[in-house]
Design a protein around this motif. Structure first.
Motif: not given
Lengths: 490, 498
Positions: B93, B238-239, B241, B282, B286, B288
């Protein structure tokens, strides 16, 4: 010398001091006290060991009598008063008793000059001689001579004129002394005008400082409740608060004192009231020390009086030097001779013969006086220069401070305070730090006022030939000594 | 062939080389040879991607509702290995470090060449609060360096600071002359001078770069250095950060960092303080990852996330084997440490994500005493005339009878431009009207939004009223009857409050 200041002679000084004290006492009686603080919730609380339980903040200390009334007073926005400096100077001219004294010193000396120049009076005698003497024609006659005589002292060597000139010169000395007294009075009025104005401002500033101290004490209480200050700091904030209250009272007392002094100098009993004038003056060119010295040497009334006295001493010496020249006494009589039974007359001419006393001691004294006075002129100049050095230092330091306070220190302190307030408003500063800056700004303003007072005071003194003491008795131009102790001054 | 070159060759020809190159979407990816695509490892990856299936529920753990699963020993307990929606074939991602740029590169002489400029930077910690710090390429923290395991990199560092510096590549096992230890391994980079660092990256994981001058570190000289693995970590997220937590000592009424201080009062996440730190947004369900670096000078941060239990899947040292993953609500991240959090966003809402140290949940603390707390007292009254001041009422609010009162901070003044700037960000659309009042210092939020709401917030320009998204989530997933909207006048009062 201007005769303006000596034109009028009014009532003697009425001292204000005595009148002010009862007013202050009355004012203090009228001051309401701060309500007593609430009792602690629990007496045992005060005995608790520090830090074992929360002790509520103790009460604020009671205000000393007078503080609350002072805090209620408003600073006058407009000065609706006639008490300008010029008005006060005029009052002093008319009412200050020392100016009258100075004037009378001149008059008295002029009287001496008059007296010293008067010609000696003739002396008249009635003469009866040889009473009961026998004659060829009679026994127990009324006397050989019965008649009248007139004796006249003939003054030689211009003694009367010289004496008159001597005292006229002393009158000139008295005039310069009077001028000096005029400066003393005017300078003192000016100085106390600045001081009164300044201390009035200081009262206002101390009021603001008291507000800050109250805020600080309240802030400390808030901090105690938040665990950010201790009981000890609380007590110390109370100490600070009370000291600030006392400093306000002190400033008010000082202001009243200054006003009373001013009132005394102008010779009129005045109630404390706002003065009309500005402590801050336009910045003129700075006084030059050397120029000020020259001014003193050439124009100081004290120097001029000393010089005039020196001239009088010269005449005194001249006078004493002619004193041995004997005056001639002429005595003429006319009467009846009972023995010869016919009118007769007689004439006597006599004089003192200066064999032993040639006035040499007094001449020596006069010479010494002259020499002393010569040194006195120099001493006066040096003393003035010495005094000038002191006052010029104060003047210069104060002026330097005034300039820098005006241009940098106060604007910067004010900007710092505004900066802190802005930051506090934006939650970017502790209130305690704002208060410190505020207090700093107000204290600097007070320092500025003190510098202004010092500046104006010393400027006044330097421009006024360093003369002060407006209630000091006017000095006599007559020096001590036996020469002036004779019946007729010479 | 040198050891480094052979290692690089191995890594570059490894099974996941293609995959990693594609993941960063760079020209380098397009340059990869067809042979690499057809290699056995690439075929294995393709197979892995083809087999990627996503379920709503795994062994009792639901990706759409708060749940734990049936068995703590299960691979899916608290979503431990529950995959994200992202197909592994699409690569990792994208790494998102809100409010920070990525450092561009060009392939030169077989290496990705980056240019870093060390320089003084003015960083807007909060709207209107510009602080003077040091950083890189106009940014503090510096721009993110993002590479793939096996890359050869060349970083040309130019020193525009008024003093010498050197840059340390934190965590890399590199040739010692490029380690950046000031004086120990290299001569310092003089002002105006340049130094070239060049080495192969055989590691993968969460790294960072920073000045190796202590005071310059306190001035904020740090940046992300993310190395994507050639073999995509499983399960896919999916994310991804990245948040850098920092402290600064900046005195009240100051903008310059006092690096000499032992006390720290300004706190930033990726160079911004709450509520200006941008929320992590988000979609519901998902997977994360949040990579968190504590680059504070002296303070550790117990990081707490509301509403979710996360797994600690890596530290700055390396990815942690799954057997050692730890579920947590709060993770203590020490100075110069990084931690990777992974969780399934199964609980919609706006969730606080913050350091739990009390003084880190606020900025530039000042004592809350004085006129701001007093009845009828206004600071403006003091500002009206600086030569005189109002007299205080020498009594206290009766509430001062309670020790400790007042504990509520009065809050900083929010001007209209500041509020406008805070609300102008897409990521905060639809949050409660007073959400900005609740986040300060090391505080931000993780927003978990259903697809449609995510689209409204992040992908459309339609006007979204304050509180509307939050209310909708409560309506769908909570008890709307118990919901109380934010008082409408709160922010207005805040605006007017002196």
């Amino acid at each position: 010398m201007s005769a303006f200041y000596f034109r009028k002679v009014l009532l003697p000084l009425v001292m204000l001091g005595g009148a002010c004290v009862p007013q202050l006492l009355r004012a203090q009686d009228a001051f309401p006290l701060v309500p007593p603080a609430a009792e602690p919730r629990n007496v045992e609380t005060s005995r608790d060991q520090v830090g074992r339980r929360f002790i509520p903040p103790s009460s604020f200390p009671k205000s000393p009598a007078g503080v609350e009334d002072l805090m209620k007073q408003e600073t006058p926005q407009s000065l609706e008063t006639d008490l300008t400096l010029d008005a006060l100077l005029m009052m002093a001219t008319e009412n200050n008793p020392t100016l009258v004294q100075a004037q009378q010193q001149i008059q008295g000396t002029l009287g001496k000059a008059l007296e010293a120049g008067l010609y000696p009076n003739p002396t008249f005698y009635y003469i009866a001689e040889q009473i009961f003497v026998d004659s060829e024609t009679d026994t127990d006659t009324p006397g050989e001579f019965q008649g009248g005589a007139v004796q006249q002292e003939i003054v030689t060597a211009n003694k009367r004129e010289i004496s008159r000139r001597k005292y006229q010169q002393r009158a000139k000395t008295a005039e310069w002394m009077a001028v000096a007294q005029q400066w003393r009075v005017c300078n003192d009025v000016r100085i106390h005008f600045w001081k009164t104005l300044g201390h009035r401002q200081i009262v206002d500033i101390r009021r603001e400082l008291l507000k800050a101290a109250e805020d600080s004490a309240l802030t400390t209480r808030e901090q105690v409740n938040l665990g950010q200050a201790t009981q000890a700091e609380l007590h110390l904030s109370n100490v600070s608060l009370q000291r600030t209250r006392l400093s306000l009272l002190n400033a008010e007392n000082m202001y009243r004192s200054q006003f009373a002094m001013l009132s005394s100098l102008v010779g009129v009993e005045l109630e404390p009231q706002p003065l009309k004038g500005k402590l801050v003056a336009d910045m003129e060119s700075m006084i030059d020390f050397n120029q000020a010295v020259e001014n003193l040497y050439s124009d100081s009334p004290e120097v001029l009086a000393a010089t005039a006295k020196w001239q009088a001493d010269c005449i005194t010496l001249e006078r004493e030097r002619v004193e041995p020249v004997p005056n001639i006494f002429v005595k003429a009589a006319s009467g009846y001779n009972h023995e010869s039974r016919e009118p007769v007359a007689s004439v006597q001419i006599f004089m003192e013969v200066p064999i032993f006393d040639r006035n040499q001691g007094t001449i020596h004294q006069a010479e010494a006086d002259l020499a002393r006075q010569n040194a006195e002129i120099k001493r006066t100049k040096l003393r003035l220069r010495q005094d000038l050095a002191l006052h010029y230092q104060k003047y210069l330091t104060a002026l330097q401070h005034v300039i820098e306070f005006q241009s940098v220190i106060l604007p910067e302190a004010k900007a710092a305070y505004a900066n802190q307030l802005d930051a506090y408003k934006g939650d970017r500063q502790n209130w305690g730090d704002v208060l410190k800056t505020q207090r700093e700004y107000y204290q600097l303003r007070e320092q500025y006022v003190h510098h202004l007072i010092t500046w104006r005071t010393n400027e006044t003194l330097i421009n006024g030939f360093l003369l002060h003491g407006g209630l000091k008795a006017a000095e006599s131009p007559t020096p001590p000594g036996h020469i002036d102790s004779v019946a007729q001054p010479r | 062939m040198s050891d480094s070159s052979s290692r690089r060759a191995f890594l570059k020809n490894g099974t996941m080389g293609t995959f990693a190159a594609l993941s960063v979407g760079t020209p380098a990816a397009a340059a990869l040879s067809k042979e690499q695509h057809d290699s056995p490892s690439a075929q294995a990856s393709k197979k892995q991607a083809d087999q990627h299936e996503v379920q709503d529920e795994y062994d009792g753990f639901s990706r759409y509702r708060p749940s734990r699963g049936h068995d703590p020993d299960s691979d899916y307990y608290i979503g431990k290995r529950v995959p994200g929606f992202r197909n592994p074939a699409d690569g990792p991602a994208p790494f998102i470090a809100n409010d920070l740029d990525k450092l561009p590169w060009k392939m030169k002489n077989g290496a990705k060449e980056f240019h870093l400029v060390c320089e003084p930077v003015a960083r807007e910690f909060l709207p209107g609060h510009w602080m003077n710090v040091y950083g890189f390429n106009g940014s503090m923290p510096g721009p993110t360096i993002e590479v793939t395991q096996g890359d050869r990199i060349r970083i040309i560092v130019h020193n525009e600071l008024p003093e010498e510096t050197s840059i340390h590549w934190h965590g890399f096992e590199l040739p010692v002359q490029y380690d950046g230890a000031h004086t120990m391994t290299q001569n310092p980079i003089k002002p105006g001078k340049t130094f070239k660092y060049e080495f192969d990256v055989h590691e993968e994981g969460t790294f960072f770069y920073h000045s190796h001058i202590a005071m310059q570190e306190a001035f904020g000289m740090v940046g992300w250095f993310i190395v994507h693995p050639q073999k995509v970590w499983d399960p896919p997220v999916d994310r991804d950060f990245g948040v850098i937590f920092q402290n600064f000592r900046i005195d009240p009424m100051q903008t310059v960092v006092n690096s000499w201080s032992m006390d720290w009062n300004w706190h930033t996440i990726n160079g911004r303080s709450g509520p200006y730190a941008t929320p992590l947004v988000c979609k519901h369900g998902e997977r994360v990852r949040v990579r968190l670096l504590d680059f504070s000078p002296v303070q550790h941060h117990p990081i707490h996330m509301h509403g979710h239990t996360f797994w600690i899947t890596g530290h700055e040292g390396a990815r942690i084997p799954k057997s050692a993953w730890i579920p947590r609500n709060t993770e203590l991240v020490g100075v110069a440490q990084a931690a990777d959090f992974e969780f399934i966003a199964n609980n919609p809402g706006d969730w606080m994500f913050h350091c739990h140290m009390v003084h880190h949940m606020m900025n530039h603390m000042v004592q809350h005493v004085g006129p701001r707390l007093r009845e009828d007292a206004k600071v403006d009254h003091y500002l009206t005339s600086l030569d005189t001041r109002p007299r205080v009422k020498m009594h206290q609010d009766p509430q001062f009878g309670i020790p400790g009162y007042p504990q509520k901070m009065q809050g900083m003044t929010m001007t209209k431009p500041m509020m406008k700037k805070l609300w102008s960000r897409r990521e905060v659309k639809g949050m409660r009207a007073n959400a900005m009042m609740s986040m300060a210092g090391l505080m931000t939020s993780v927003r978990v939004l259903p697809d449609d709401l995510y689209q409204r917030v992040m992908e459309t320009d339609e006007k979204v009223p304050k509180g509307s998204i939050f209310k909708e989530i409560v309506k769908r997933f909570g008890t709307i009857e118990d919901y109380e909207p934010a008082p409408p006048d709160v922010m207005q009062k805040m605006l007017n409050d002196d």
